[in-house]
Scaffold this active site. Structure first.
Site, mmCIF file in Angstrom:
data_model
loop_
_atom_site.group_PDB
_atom_site.id
_atom_site.type_symbol
_atom_site.label_atom_id
_atom_site.label_comp_id
_atom_site.label_asym_id
_atom_site.label_seq_id
_atom_site.Cartn_x
_atom_site.Cartn_y
_atom_site.Cartn_z
ATOM 1 C CG ASP A 166 -2.011 1.114 1.216
ATOM 2 O OD1 ASP A 166 -2.809 0.922 2.113
ATOM 3 O OD2 ASP A 166 -1.955 1.830 0.418
ATOM 4 C CD GLU B 280 -5.398 6.980 3.003
ATOM 5 O OE1 GLU B 280 -5.459 6.909 1.516
ATOM 6 O OE2 GLU B 280 -4.263 6.549 3.315
HETATM 7 C C1 GLC Z 1 -4.064 4.483 -0.033
HETATM 8 C C2 GLC Z 1 -4.786 3.526 0.916
HETATM 9 C C3 GLC Z 1 -5.072 2.490 0.154
HETATM 10 C C4 GLC Z 1 -5.448 2.820 -1.382
HETATM 11 C C5 GLC Z 1 -4.029 2.975 -1.961
HETATM 12 C C6 GLC Z 1 -4.012 3.480 -3.546
HETATM 13 O O1 GLC Z 1 -3.157 4.985 0.777
HETATM 14 O O2 GLC Z 1 -4.188 3.298 2.020
HETATM 15 O O3 GLC Z 1 -6.392 2.000 0.566
HETATM 16 O O4 GLC Z 1 -5.833 1.574 -2.113
HETATM 17 O O5 GLC Z 1 -3.494 4.037 -1.284
HETATM 18 O O6 GLC Z 1 -4.959 4.831 -3.536
#
Ligand code: GLC
Length: 562
Positions: free
Chosen positions: A323, A524
């Site tokens: 991630d 987030e």
């Molecule tokens: C973000 C999120 C994740 C997402 C990824 C791509 O930080 O934590 O859920 O899929 O980055 O956008």
């Protein structure tokens, strides 16, 4: 030597021996316990000999560079189509708020063009020597929410309130269709966090605090996105799904985003793993590793969880994607270099920013110097290719020529919005109904107030066009309806009167007021809160409700919250 000392020493020795034996016994007990905790899942998608043979054949022809390129997932703002032609990245993504040509108002055609250009560059072997098709991953987490005009659904927390797995599968299926109109193959959904502390900024991305609801929903979403294992699985009407974020994201101390989950191993399974039980059993082909730690150890570097538990014990044979530079948070790692994550079982580095290039080069060097065993690279690339073969990527035409590509009438079409309407209705939670004020008689004279009444962005929350869901106007949601507009349609049709005044001002006193208010959108960690008190210090929405009440006007309050 007198007895006590001898005894103490002997006893000590005995204890030590016993302890030592116990040590072995303890380890053995722990292994047994762990084996009992993590069951081998009865995964609906079985390994297919033909698929495995195809994967083996492709692997045999690949160089180390080509293999490592499959494990690098850069972001569209950081690479060009020519980079794709040169390196042959196995996949790429657009993060929240990233659009083709950095243009928020990109049309479906713009999305498809980028998808097609990247795909054609990836299968062009003139530079990197391979023709392995790349994959585009996107966060379509409540509809195809990056694309203006797409059908948006309530966030997962609202859908959990509906407790309707059939509806959830329909939502996923609609989402898959609209994602494919833009030429994209892979969706970073569902989030299967079982949220235990509502102070977490991503609470609304979880379906529930109840592991059973999450388990059932995860299975439904995966089937809606990918199709059923025994029916149209990853057909040309389906996309690859990702269950995320493995593991324990919804159970960190104080709900700190990317914080520390200190659950016991049994609780980790009983609570936080249930979405994976549901989603992986249904055949989810990818898992996204979580930013959080487990007992202080970042999951992106945790071999026990990523390999021993997820792959060996539970039997997951798809791939694990990191991630957003989560590997860079592992002890001893940077965004540019993290053999620890690969050795722990990460198969794809999600590596936004320009870190992708040094990471690619460092990883190759770390294989050459033995830091990363070639067997681990081969396992990772085998998993990536297995999913690509299962998804028919080697057989499907390029994105522009696929079944739904370019059929822009599908984006936001009425039948999709009908599903969204049902979802919104079923996502509502009635907290109380004093004096049975509800349901309202639409023939009344109604005042609608509050800053969320006519604000589609606010009612949609985070991950809506932009990453945080902010800096949007109603015009950014063509086909969408604000809460006021919906009320206006119903009241006007019934012969009632309805006026909007955000501050609750009026000329003719209304029979009833509806005040629509709530949290500003967030995503987030930006949504993390110290406590759940709403509008701490400046209770302006409460003041508005009291002002109306003080004038003897009954108030219906609609609170929008993650
Ligand atoms: C973000 C999120 C994740 C997402 C990824 C791509 O930080 O934590 O859920 O899929 O980055 O956008």
């Amino acid at each position: 030597m007198n007895t006590p000392l001898k005894i103490s020493i002997l006893a000590g020795a005995m204890f030590a021996l016993t302890a030592c034996n116990n040590g072995n016994d303890t380890r053995a007990i722990e292994d047994t316990k762990a084996a009992e905790i993590w069951p081998k899942l009865d995964i609906a998608v079985k390994q297919d000999q033909e698929v495995e043979a195809t994967v083996k054949e492709i692997m045999a022809s690949m160089t180390l560079k080509q293999k490592v390129a499959q494990m690098i997932q850069p972001e569209i703002r950081d690479i060009t189509v020519e980079d794709m032609r040169t390196y042959g990245f196995g996949s790429y993504l657009n993060g929240g708020g990233a659009f083709p040509n950095n243009n928020k108002h990109s049309t479906a055609e713009d999305w498809i063009k980028l998808a097609d250009d990247m795909y054609l560059a990836s299968v062009d072997e003139s530079v990197d020597g391979t023709n392995i098709p790349t994959m585009w991953g996107t966060d379509a987490v409540h509809g195809h929410n990056n694309v203006i005009g797409a059908t948006l659904f309530p966030h997962n927390i609202g859908l959990g309130a509906a407790n309707n797995p059939d509806l959830i599968e329909k939502i996923a299926s609609v989402t898959a269709t609209e994602v494919m109109v833009t030429g994209i193959d892979w969706v970073f959904a569902p989030t299967v966090a079982v949220v235990r502390d509502d102070r977490w900024g991503r609470t609304y991305e979880g379906y529930s605090e109840d592991p059973e609801i999450v388990r059932n929903y995860a299975a439904s979403i995966v089937k809606g996105l990918q199709g059923h294992a025994d029916k149209d699985f990853l057909s040309d009407s389906r996309v690859i799904s990702t269950v995320k974020h493995f593991i324990g994201d919804g159970g960190t101390v104080k709900g700190d985003d990317q914080g520390d989950n200190i659950s016991s191993e049994q609780a980790l399974f009983d609570i936080h793993a249930q979405g994976y039980v549901g989603g992986l059993t249904a055949g989810a082909q990818s898992v996204m590793a979580s930013f959080n730690s487990w007992h202080g150890d970042k999951v992106h570097g945790n071999k026990y969880l990523l390999t021993d538990v997820l792959k060996d014990k539970m039997g997951f044979d798809g791939f694990v994607v990191g991630d957003w530079n989560g590997h860079g948070q592992v002890k001893g790692c940077t965004n540019d270099s993290c053999p620890q994550s690969i050795n722990a079982g990460l198969d794809i580095f999600m590596v936004p920013t320009d870190a992708w290039k040094p990471l690619y080069e460092n990883t190759i060097a770390q294989v050459k110097d033995g830091t990363i065993p070639m067997s681990r690279i081969n396992d990772a690339v085998t998993r990536i290719l297995r999913v690509k073969v299962r998804a028919g990527l080697f057989d499907k035409p390029s994105p522009a020529d696929r079944k739904f590509s370019g059929k822009t009438e599908l984006i936001g079409q009425q039948s999709h919005r009908d599903v969204a309407r049902q979802a919104v209705r079923e996502s509502l939670v009635l907290l109380k109904n004093k004096n049975n004020l509800l349901p309202l008689n639409p023939k009344l004279s109604i005042l609608v107030a509050g800053d969320a009444a006519d604000n589609i962005g606010k009612q949609s929350g985070g991950w809506s066009i932009t990453w945080q869901g902010t800096n949007n106007t109603n015009a950014d949601f063509p086909g969408g309806t604000s809460i006021y507009e919906g009320l206006q349609q119903q009241v006007t049709a019934a012969g009632g009167t309805i006026n909007l005044n955000v501050d609750g001002e009026f000329e003719d006193k209304p029979d009833v007021a509806i005040v629509v208010f709530g949290e500003e959108p967030y995503a987030e960690g930006h949504g993390d809160r110290e406590n759940l008190s709403y509008q701490q210090g400046d209770k302006r929405d409460l003041a508005l409700i009291k002002k109306l009440n003080a004038q003897g006007i009954p108030v219906v309050s609609i609170f929008i919250s993650g």
